[in-house]
Design a protein around this motif. Structure first.
Motif, PDB file in Angstrom:
ATOM      1  N   ALA A   1       0.833  -1.212   0.000  1.00 50.42           N
ATOM      2  CA  ALA A   1       0.000   0.000   0.000  1.00 50.42           C
ATOM      3  C   ALA A   1       0.862   1.255   0.000  1.00 50.42           C
ATOM      4  CB  ALA A   1      -0.931  -0.009   1.209  1.00 50.42           C
ATOM      5  N   ILE A   2       1.954   1.236   0.771  1.00 51.52           N
ATOM      6  CA  ILE A   2       2.829   2.413   0.842  1.00 51.52           C
ATOM      7  C   ILE A   2       3.547   2.629  -0.492  1.00 51.52           C
ATOM      8  CG2 ILE A   2       4.890   3.349   1.973  1.00 51.52           C
ATOM      9  CD1 ILE A   2       3.895   1.874   4.527  1.00 51.52           C
ATOM     10  N   GLY A   3       3.764   1.537  -1.216  1.00 50.55           N
ATOM     11  CA  GLY A   3       4.407   1.640  -2.534  1.00 50.55           C
ATOM     12  C   GLY A   3       3.639   2.525  -3.503  1.00 50.55           C
ATOM     13  N   MET A   4       2.345   2.687  -3.270  1.00 53.93           N
ATOM     14  CA  MET A   4       1.527   3.516  -4.159  1.00 53.93           C
ATOM     15  C   MET A   4       1.558   4.992  -3.759  1.00 53.93           C
ATOM     16  SD  MET A   4       0.569   1.021  -5.958  1.00 53.93           S
ATOM     17  CE  MET A   4      -0.630   1.727  -7.071  1.00 53.93           C
ATOM     18  N   VAL A   5       2.144   5.304  -2.595  1.00 50.38           N
ATOM     19  CA  VAL A   5       2.132   6.686  -2.109  1.00 50.38           C
ATOM     20  C   VAL A   5       3.349   7.427  -2.671  1.00 50.38           C
ATOM     21  CG1 VAL A   5       2.222   8.158  -0.061  1.00 50.38           C
ATOM     22  CG2 VAL A   5       0.963   5.994   0.008  1.00 50.38           C
ATOM     23  N   PRO A   6       3.148   8.478  -3.447  1.00 53.33           N
ATOM     24  CA  PRO A   6       4.305   9.205  -3.973  1.00 53.33           C
ATOM     25  C   PRO A   6       5.061   9.945  -2.876  1.00 53.33           C
ATOM     26  CG  PRO A   6       2.245  10.207  -4.732  1.00 53.33           C
ATOM     27  CD  PRO A   6       1.866   9.035  -3.882  1.00 53.33           C
ATOM     28  N   GLY A   7       6.386   9.967  -3.003  1.00 57.30           N
ATOM     29  CA  GLY A   7       7.200  10.743  -2.062  1.00 57.30           C
ATOM     30  C   GLY A   7       7.500  10.043  -0.757  1.00 57.30           C
ATOM     31  N   ALA A   8       7.188   8.745  -0.651  1.00 51.95           N
ATOM     32  CA  ALA A   8       7.494   8.007   0.580  1.00 51.95           C
ATOM     33  C   ALA A   8       8.172   6.689   0.237  1.00 51.95           C
ATOM     34  CB  ALA A   8       6.215   7.739   1.367  1.00 51.95           C
ATOM     35  N   ILE A   9       9.206   6.342   1.006  1.00 49.26           N
ATOM     36  CA  ILE A   9       9.892   5.060   0.795  1.00 49.26           C
ATOM     37  C   ILE A   9       9.949   4.278   2.089  1.00 49.26           C
ATOM     38  CG2 ILE A   9      11.313   5.894  -1.120  1.00 49.26           C
ATOM     39  CD1 ILE A   9      13.682   5.948   0.970  1.00 49.26           C
ATOM     40  N   VAL A  10      10.106   2.962   1.960  1.00 46.93           N
ATOM     41  CA  VAL A  10      10.323   2.075   3.102  1.00 46.93           C
ATOM     42  C   VAL A  10      11.665   1.385   2.859  1.00 46.93           C
ATOM     43  CG1 VAL A  10       8.010   1.718   4.020  1.00 46.93           C
ATOM     44  CG2 VAL A  10       8.611   0.607   1.917  1.00 46.93           C
ATOM     45  N   PRO A  11      12.738   1.873   3.481  1.00 41.43           N
ATOM     46  CA  PRO A  11      14.093   1.498   3.040  1.00 41.43           C
ATOM     47  C   PRO A  11      14.586   0.127   3.508  1.00 41.43           C
ATOM     48  CG  PRO A  11      14.214   3.119   4.808  1.00 41.43           C
ATOM     49  CD  PRO A  11      12.757   2.946   4.484  1.00 41.43           C
ATOM     50  N   PHE A  12      13.911  -0.510   4.454  1.00 35.97           N
ATOM     51  CA  PHE A  12      14.426  -1.794   4.951  1.00 35.97           C
ATOM     52  C   PHE A  12      14.176  -2.907   3.937  1.00 35.97           C
ATOM     53  CE2 PHE A  12      14.804   0.623   8.774  1.00 35.97           C
ATOM     54  CZ  PHE A  12      15.961   0.108   9.320  1.00 35.97           C
ATOM     55  N   PRO A  13      14.738  -4.117   4.173  1.00 32.62           N
ATOM     56  CA  PRO A  13      14.606  -5.191   3.171  1.00 32.62           C
ATOM     57  C   PRO A  13      13.134  -5.459   2.854  1.00 32.62           C
ATOM     58  CG  PRO A  13      16.189  -5.818   4.846  1.00 32.62           C
ATOM     59  CD  PRO A  13      15.545  -4.546   5.308  1.00 32.62           C
ATOM     60  N   GLY A  14      12.762  -5.301   1.612  1.00 26.64           N
ATOM     61  CA  GLY A  14      11.360  -5.474   1.243  1.00 26.64           C
ATOM     62  C   GLY A  14      10.448  -4.504   1.969  1.00 26.64           C
ATOM     63  N   GLY A  15      11.010  -3.478   2.567  1.00 30.86           N
ATOM     64  CA  GLY A  15      10.224  -2.483   3.293  1.00 30.86           C
ATOM     65  C   GLY A  15       9.966  -2.819   4.749  1.00 30.86           C
ATOM     66  N   ILE A  16      10.543  -3.942   5.212  1.00 26.12           N
ATOM     67  CA  ILE A  16      10.188  -4.444   6.549  1.00 26.12           C
ATOM     68  C   ILE A  16      11.436  -4.600   7.413  1.00 26.12           C
ATOM     69  CG2 ILE A  16       9.090  -6.347   7.802  1.00 26.12           C
ATOM     70  CD1 ILE A  16       7.692  -7.035   5.096  1.00 26.12           C
ATOM     71  N   ALA A  17      11.349  -4.162   8.687  1.00 26.03           N
ATOM     72  CA  ALA A  17      12.456  -4.351   9.638  1.00 26.03           C
ATOM     73  C   ALA A  17      11.994  -5.298  10.740  1.00 26.03           C
ATOM     74  CB  ALA A  17      12.865  -3.018  10.244  1.00 26.03           C
ATOM     75  N   ARG A  18      12.788  -6.343  11.010  1.00 22.33           N
ATOM     76  CA  ARG A  18      12.408  -7.237  12.111  1.00 22.33           C
ATOM     77  C   ARG A  18      13.242  -6.966  13.355  1.00 22.33           C
ATOM     78  NH1 ARG A  18      14.731 -12.891  11.677  1.00 22.33           N
ATOM     79  NH2 ARG A  18      16.968 -12.563  11.705  1.00 22.33           N
ATOM     80  N   SER A  19      14.269  -6.134  13.221  1.00 25.40           N
ATOM     81  CA  SER A  19      15.118  -5.873  14.387  1.00 25.40           C
ATOM     82  C   SER A  19      14.964  -4.425  14.822  1.00 25.40           C
ATOM     83  CB  SER A  19      16.567  -6.183  14.052  1.00 25.40           C
ATOM     84  OG  SER A  19      17.001  -5.350  12.990  1.00 25.40           O
ATOM     85  N   GLY A  20      13.717  -4.010  15.057  1.00 27.61           N
ATOM     86  CA  GLY A  20      13.501  -2.676  15.609  1.00 27.61           C
ATOM     87  C   GLY A  20      14.393  -2.496  16.828  1.00 27.61           C
ATOM     88  N   SER A  21      14.968  -1.317  16.979  1.00 28.59           N
ATOM     89  CA  SER A  21      16.010  -1.170  18.005  1.00 28.59           C
ATOM     90  C   SER A  21      15.659  -0.065  18.985  1.00 28.59           C
ATOM     91  CB  SER A  21      17.341  -0.854  17.326  1.00 28.59           C
ATOM     92  OG  SER A  21      17.209   0.287  16.506  1.00 28.59           O
ATOM     93  N   LYS A  22      16.360  -0.084  20.085  1.00 24.87           N
ATOM     94  CA  LYS A  22      16.322   1.046  21.009  1.00 24.87           C
ATOM     95  C   LYS A  22      17.649   1.787  20.867  1.00 24.87           C
ATOM     96  CE  LYS A  22      18.233  -1.333  25.083  1.00 24.87           C
ATOM     97  NZ  LYS A  22      18.390  -2.721  24.597  1.00 24.87           N
ATOM     98  N   ILE A  23      17.706   3.010  21.375  1.00 26.08           N
ATOM     99  CA  ILE A  23      18.948   3.782  21.286  1.00 26.08           C
ATOM    100  C   ILE A  23      19.950   3.242  22.305  1.00 26.08           C
ATOM    101  CG2 ILE A  23      19.968   6.056  21.635  1.00 26.08           C
ATOM    102  CD1 ILE A  23      17.362   7.261  20.657  1.00 26.08           C
ATOM    103  N   GLY A  24      21.229   3.103  21.898  1.00 29.56           N
ATOM    104  CA  GLY A  24      22.289   2.695  22.809  1.00 29.56           C
ATOM    105  C   GLY A  24      22.192   1.233  23.201  1.00 29.56           C
ATOM    106  N   GLY A  25      22.994   0.854  24.208  1.00 27.41           N
ATOM    107  CA  GLY A  25      23.002  -0.528  24.660  1.00 27.41           C
ATOM    108  C   GLY A  25      23.935  -0.652  25.832  1.00 27.41           C
ATOM    109  N   LYS A  26      24.038  -1.858  26.363  1.00 29.71           N
ATOM    110  CA  LYS A  26      24.899  -1.999  27.539  1.00 29.71           C
ATOM    111  C   LYS A  26      26.364  -2.069  27.157  1.00 29.71           C
ATOM    112  CE  LYS A  26      25.403  -6.879  28.661  1.00 29.71           C
ATOM    113  NZ  LYS A  26      25.233  -7.840  29.733  1.00 29.71           N
ATOM    114  N   TYR A  27      26.647  -2.395  25.870  1.00 34.34           N
ATOM    115  CA  TYR A  27      28.041  -2.444  25.425  1.00 34.34           C
ATOM    116  C   TYR A  27      28.463  -1.082  24.893  1.00 34.34           C
ATOM    117  CZ  TYR A  27      27.191  -7.433  25.702  1.00 34.34           C
ATOM    118  OH  TYR A  27      26.854  -8.663  26.134  1.00 34.34           O
ATOM    119  N   LYS A  28      29.707  -0.742  25.200  1.00 32.15           N
ATOM    120  CA  LYS A  28      30.249   0.538  24.759  1.00 32.15           C
ATOM    121  C   LYS A  28      30.262   0.613  23.230  1.00 32.15           C
ATOM    122  CE  LYS A  28      34.480   2.837  25.499  1.00 32.15           C
ATOM    123  NZ  LYS A  28      35.823   2.722  26.045  1.00 32.15           N
TER     124      LYS A  28
END
Lengths: 302, 269
Positions: free
Chosen positions: A189-216
């Protein structure tokens, strides 16, 4: 306000938080749709997130021959970065290595913006003195000799500072197949919207992240609150019925384009329904303190 | 406001310099004063009022009704607005134009569009020799803008052209595009002797195989060309041509190798 229920699905009372970015667009044409898409896919490869790729890029729209400057099949590709210098560097590297090299390609400006980025006016040096400058009407092109004829490339393309990156929503399902079905429906559906992209593989991210982490040194790390295998051991956002979460991340030319893409994607997920797709929709944010753009899910419902 | 109109009363007794009658130079001038401007170039010293009947008041839109080969330097140096000549023009029509639109509904003499830098000059009839060319002593000819000749052009069209677009639709004389520095010359309807004679860079686009090309041009293949598609579409979009000129894979001759040799003559297969 409590969470809403639409078509048997739960819509969280939350919002997506997005940031201002710099963006540009180009139109790639080729002798066939296959080769226009090949050049576009190659140049937007390894461009999922500015965290590790320097830019975010994907095909915005396929263009019919009637909508391209040279009457051949084409694709509009959008590229997003945090700053103008990085955007310029990524644009030239990607067009130079992936479009110039692609058989039969030509490359045109895909955006009229507040400023210009170099395109052909930098790539022309590949011509080693045999490049030809042509001004046709109010457009400026460079013709660069290559082994199948000439690479025609517009001298510059536009830059916009109104772009928005990081619009998003989560689809949450009872199993991974349903999550994927819901996410695929949203991407289509988003593919039909001009001016918008979904840059992840096939438009989908499975590893949504939080900022930072416990490792430096980690800029981003696992978002354990949404990881189903950690549901019992952390302060999870997931209820007992959720076993898979996928994220759709949206970059848009404007605030409106991101909103339109979120609406289109969420509408598609809701129409698919909870039996075959998602049982719940949520969105990612940082408490609303970091991003300039806020998209409340309740405003994005069809 | 109605267009400022100059109606030719009779054939002029001498050559006329019409360069004062441009939108810029007539702005803010009363009609009475316009009629006193001297345009005669001999001892007659004709004034505007002696030659033309003047009507209308809008100097951004100027019309000359009735033409003569004695009307030289029509719209010289104009920068904006529009000038239409309903009839023939003399020498150097649109000389050194920088903007605006000049329409000549008739034939033009030699050096039409000479040294143009911008704007659009359209001649519905034929043009004389040295179309867009430099005057004696000048280094470059046309330096920008669009020059369309719907009829024929004489010899040395686009001589020493540096930038812009010239289109001649019913054939040109000898040495079209001679000594070109850059820019684009389109000739439909055939060329005379040696098109591109001593050209350094630039493009000469033809609708047919040139009959007599200089031996210092060399064959350079005929690959698929996006440039050809772009220029064909541009010429049609601008209303210059009705059909594509070059097609998708025109033949190319490179030259003139008697000089730099980086120019090209393109024509359909």
């Amino acid at each position: 306000m409590p969470n809403m229920s639409v078509n048997g699905m739960t819509i969280d009372d939350t919002f997506a938080e997005a940031f201002g970015m710099r963006a540009t667009a180009i139109v790639i044409t080729a002798p066939s749709r296959k080769w226009a898409r090949q050049a576009a896919i190659t140049m937007s490869g390894f461009a999922t997130s500015v965290i590790g790729c320097g830019c975010e890029a994907a095909i915005d729209l396929d263009l019919p021959p009637s909508a391209t400057p040279d009457g051949r099949p084409g694709c509009r590709v959008m590229i997003f970065a945090m700053g103008t210098d990085e955007l310029q560097k990524q644009l030239l590297n990607r067009v130079g290595q992936c479009v110039l090299t692609s058989p039969g390609s030509a490359c045109f400006a895909g955006l009229q913006g507040s400023a210009e980025l170099k395109l052909g006016s930098a790539l022309r040096y590949f011509g080693d003195g045999w490049q030809i400058s042509k001004k046709i009407g109010d457009r400026h092109f460079w013709r660069i000799p290559v082994m199948d004829g000439e690479f025609l490339c517009e001298a510059t393309t536009g830059l916009t500072k109104e772009a928005v990156g990081g619009g998003n929503f989560f689809v949450m399902a009872q199993n991974s197949a349903n999550a994927l079905a819901a996410a695929e429906a949203a991407v289509a559906a988003i593919g039909m919207v001009p001016g918008a992209i979904v840059p992840f593989p096939g438009g989908i991210a499975r590893s949504g992240s939080k900022i930072g982490g416990k490792y430096k040194g980690m800029i981003a790390s696992a978002n354990e609150a949404y990881a189903p295998t950690l549901r019992g051991v952390v302060a999870s956002e997931l209820g007992p019925d959720i076993n898979a979460v996928l994220e759709i991340v949206i970059d848009g030319e404007t605030n409106d384009a991101v909103a339109a893409a979120m609406k289109a994607g969420i509408k598609a997920v809701i129409e698919l329904g909870p039996k075959r797709g998602a049982v719940r929709i949520s969105a990612g944010n940082y408490g609303g303190k970091l991003g300039k753009f806020i998209y409340s899910l309740k405003d994005m419902l069809p | 406001m109605k267009a400022l109109t100059f109606t030719l009363v009779a054939e002029p007794p001498e050559r006329l310099d019409l360069s004062p009658l441009t939108p810029e130079r007539l702005a803010g001038i009363e009609r009475r004063d316009v009629e006193r401007i001297q345009i005669g170039m001999s001892k007659h010293g004709s004034k505007v009022g002696d030659i033309f009947r003047v009507a209308g008041s809008d100097p951004t839109s100027i019309v000359f009704e009735g033409g003569s080969t004695r009307l030289d330097l029509v719209a010289q140096g104009m920068r904006g607005g529009s000038v239409r000549l309903d009839g023939n023009a003399g020498a150097q029509a649109g000389r050194a134009m920088r903007g605006g639109k000049l329409m000549i509904e008739g034939n033009a003499g030699p050096y039409a569009g000479s040294g143009m830098r911008g704007g659009r000059l359209e001649i519905t009839g034929n043009a004389g020799d040295h179309l867009g060319a430099p005057l004696v002593g000048e280094l470059a000819g046309m330096n920008g803008g669009v020059l369309i000749v719907r009829g024929k052009a004489g010899a040395f069209a686009a001589d020493r052209m540096r930038r812009g677009l010239i289109a001649v639709l019913k054939g040109s004389g000898d040495h079209a595009g001679s000594r070109m520095i850059a820019g684009t010359l389109v000739v439909a309807g055939g060329t005379g002797e040696m098109p591109g004679y001593l050209m350094r860079r630039g493009s000469i686009l033809l609708d047919r195989t040139p009959a007599r090309m200089s031996p210092s041009f060399v064959e350079c293949g005929a690959p698929e060309s996006v440039f050809a598609a772009i220029i064909d579409r541009h010429l049609i979009a601008e209303g210059i041509l009705k059909r594509p000129l070059l097609g998708s894979a025109p033949r190319k001759y490179g030259g003139d190798n008697a000089v730099l040799g980086m120019g090209e003559v393109l024509f359909p297969r």
